[in-house]
Design a protein around this motif. Structure first.
Motif, PDB file in Angstrom:
ATOM      1  N   VAL A  25       0.734  -1.382  -0.046  1.00 51.03           N
ATOM      2  CA  VAL A  25      -0.075  -0.025  -0.042  1.00 51.03           C
ATOM      3  C   VAL A  25       0.827   1.296  -0.051  1.00 51.03           C
ATOM      4  O   VAL A  25       1.694   1.380   0.950  1.00 51.03           O
ATOM      5  CB  VAL A  25      -0.810   0.096   1.232  1.00 51.03           C
ATOM      6  CG1 VAL A  25      -1.628   1.359   1.292  1.00 51.03           C
ATOM      7  CG2 VAL A  25      -2.097  -1.068   1.162  1.00 51.03           C
ATOM      8  N   ARG A  26       0.695   2.053  -1.024  1.00 49.80           N
ATOM      9  CA  ARG A  26       1.269   3.455  -1.203  1.00 49.80           C
ATOM     10  C   ARG A  26       0.247   4.631  -1.163  1.00 49.80           C
ATOM     11  O   ARG A  26      -0.768   4.456  -2.086  1.00 49.80           O
ATOM     12  CB  ARG A  26       2.251   3.455  -2.354  1.00 49.80           C
ATOM     13  CG  ARG A  26       3.295   2.798  -2.082  1.00 49.80           C
ATOM     14  CD  ARG A  26       4.280   2.482  -3.376  1.00 49.80           C
ATOM     15  NE  ARG A  26       5.487   1.661  -3.256  1.00 49.80           N
ATOM     16  CZ  ARG A  26       5.360   0.468  -3.592  1.00 49.80           C
ATOM     17  NH1 ARG A  26       4.387  -0.220  -3.888  1.00 49.80           N
ATOM     18  NH2 ARG A  26       6.555  -0.330  -3.478  1.00 49.80           N
ATOM     19  N   ALA A  27       0.559   5.638  -0.118  1.00 51.63           N
ATOM     20  CA  ALA A  27      -0.206   6.605  -0.018  1.00 51.63           C
ATOM     21  C   ALA A  27       0.348   7.724   0.581  1.00 51.63           C
ATOM     22  O   ALA A  27       1.486   7.809   0.944  1.00 51.63           O
ATOM     23  CB  ALA A  27      -1.495   6.369   0.859  1.00 51.63           C
ATOM     24  N   ALA A  28      -0.343   9.054   0.365  1.00 55.48           N
ATOM     25  CA  ALA A  28       0.269  10.141   1.344  1.00 55.48           C
ATOM     26  C   ALA A  28       0.213   9.845   2.902  1.00 55.48           C
ATOM     27  O   ALA A  28       1.444  10.273   3.250  1.00 55.48           O
ATOM     28  CB  ALA A  28      -0.732  11.314   0.904  1.00 55.48           C
ATOM     29  N   SER A  29      -0.868   9.532   3.142  1.00 57.38           N
ATOM     30  CA  SER A  29      -0.877   8.909   4.789  1.00 57.38           C
ATOM     31  C   SER A  29      -1.611   7.629   4.792  1.00 57.38           C
ATOM     32  O   SER A  29      -2.400   7.223   4.080  1.00 57.38           O
ATOM     33  CB  SER A  29      -1.224   9.952   5.529  1.00 57.38           C
ATOM     34  OG  SER A  29      -2.670  10.343   5.367  1.00 57.38           O
ATOM     35  N   ALA A  67       3.993   5.532   3.599  1.00 56.60           N
ATOM     36  CA  ALA A  67       3.224   6.671   3.669  1.00 56.60           C
ATOM     37  C   ALA A  67       4.241   7.946   3.110  1.00 56.60           C
ATOM     38  O   ALA A  67       5.188   8.108   4.045  1.00 56.60           O
ATOM     39  CB  ALA A  67       2.675   6.768   4.901  1.00 56.60           C
ATOM     40  N   GLY A  68       3.944   8.667   1.980  1.00 60.49           N
ATOM     41  CA  GLY A  68       4.917   9.450   1.407  1.00 60.49           C
ATOM     42  C   GLY A  68       4.471  10.912   1.945  1.00 60.49           C
ATOM     43  O   GLY A  68       5.421  11.884   1.785  1.00 60.49           O
ATOM     44  N   GLY A  69       3.437  11.163   2.516  1.00 58.77           N
ATOM     45  CA  GLY A  69       3.176  12.376   3.022  1.00 58.77           C
ATOM     46  C   GLY A  69       3.363  12.911   4.502  1.00 58.77           C
ATOM     47  O   GLY A  69       3.804  12.241   5.185  1.00 58.77           O
TER      48      GLY A  69
END
Length: 245
Positions: free
Chosen positions: A138-142, A159-161
Motif C-alpha cells: 500500500v502506498r499513499a500520502a498517509s 506513507a509519503g506525505g
C-alpha cells in the motif's frame, strides 16, 4: 454497467424468494451513477436454512470514478477500481484489492484487508471495531489503520506525505514490516508491538501498556532512542533505557 444479483439458500424456492424480495434501481445523472436496492431479503438466521444474497456491480474498464458503497450486514469486496473508494458496512468483512486512489473503509464488526493499493497523494483510512486490519503493498500520502479489538498488520506499506503512518489497536498485536513513513506511530493498549523499517525518515513511536515492543532499524540509521518501561526489561544494541516506578 452490469449489475448481477445471486442468491443461495437451503432450497431453490428460498433462493428465488430472496432474489424476488429485492428490486434494483439504477440511476445516472450529473455524472453520478447510483445503484440502490429496495426491499429486505430477510437476513435473519433460520434453523436448518442458510440464506445468502450477493450483488456484483461491474463498471467499465479504464474509467476513473468515485465509488461509494454502504450496506448494513454484508461483506464488501472492491477490486480493480481507478478512483477514490468509500466503503462501509455495519457487520461484515471488507476486501480491497488493486485500487488506484484514496480509500476510506469501515466496519463495526469484521476484518479489513487491503492489497495492492496505490493511493498516490490520497489517504488510506481503515477502521474496524471488532476485527483485524491487514495491509499489503500500500502506498499513499498517509495511512491510518485502527481497531478496537483486533490485530493490525502492515507489510510493504509506504506513507509519503506529512500525515505519516499510524497503526492503533486497543486489544491486539501490531506488526509492521518493511514500512516507510514520517512519522510512524504504532500502539496497543494490550498486545505486542513489532516495527521493522526499510528506511528511517523521521520519528518512530511504538507503545504498549501490556506487552512487548520490538523495533528493527535499517543498518546505519544513526538514530537516537528513548526506551521506557514500568514493568519489564529493556535491551538494545543502539541505546540504553530506563525503568519507571
Amino acid at each position: 454497467v452490469v449489475v448481477t444479483p445471486t442468491g443461495s439458500a437451503g432450497s431453490d424456492a428460498a433462493a428465488r424468494a430472496a432474489l424476488e424480495s429485492i428490486k434494483p434501481e439504477i440511476q445516472y445523472g450529473g455524472g453520478i451513477l447510483s445503484v440502490i436496492w429496495h426491499g429486505d431479503p430477510d437476513p435473519r438466521p433460520r434453523r436448518f436454512d442458510s440464506r445468502t444474497l450477493d450483488v456484483f456491480v461491474q463498471l467499465p474498464t479504464a474509467v476513473s470514478t468515485t465509488l461509494s458503497i454502504e450496506t448494513r450486514a454484508a461483506d464488501i469486496a472492491v477490486r480493480d477500481i481507478r478512483g477514490s473508494v468509500m466503503a462501509a458496512t455495519a457487520f461484515g468483512d471488507l476486501e480491497l484489492v488493486s485500487l488506484t486512489g484514496a480509500v476510506q473503509a469501515s466496519t463495526s464488526s469484521g476484518n479489513i484487508e487491503a492489497d495492492n493499493v496505490q493511493a498516490g497523494f490520497g489517504k488510506v483510512v481503515l477502521r474496524t471495531e471488532f476485527g483485524d486490519v491487514r495491509l499489503n503493498v500500500v502506498r499513499a500520502a498517509s495511512v491510518r489503520a485502527e481497531s478496537s479489538s483486533g490485530d493490525i498488520v502492515f507489510a510493504r506499506v509506504e506513507a509519503g506525505g506529512a500525515g505519516g503512518l499510524t497503526a492503533r489497536t486497543n486489544f491486539g498485536d501490531v506488526r509492521l514490516s518493511n514500512t516507510i513513513g514520517n512519522p510512524i506511530t504504532a500502539g496497543s493498549d494490550s498486545g505486542d508491538v513489532d516495527v521493522e523499517l526499510d528506511r528511517l525518515l523521521g520519528p518512530v513511536t511504538a507503545t504498549t501498556k501490556f506487552g512487548d515492543v520490538g523495533v528493527t532499524l535499517p543498518a546505519g540509521a544513526g538514530a537516537e532512542a528513548s526506551l521506557v518501561t514500568r514493568f519489564g526489561s529493556i535491551s538494545g544494541p543502539f541505546a540504553s533505557g530506563t525503568q519507571e516506578d
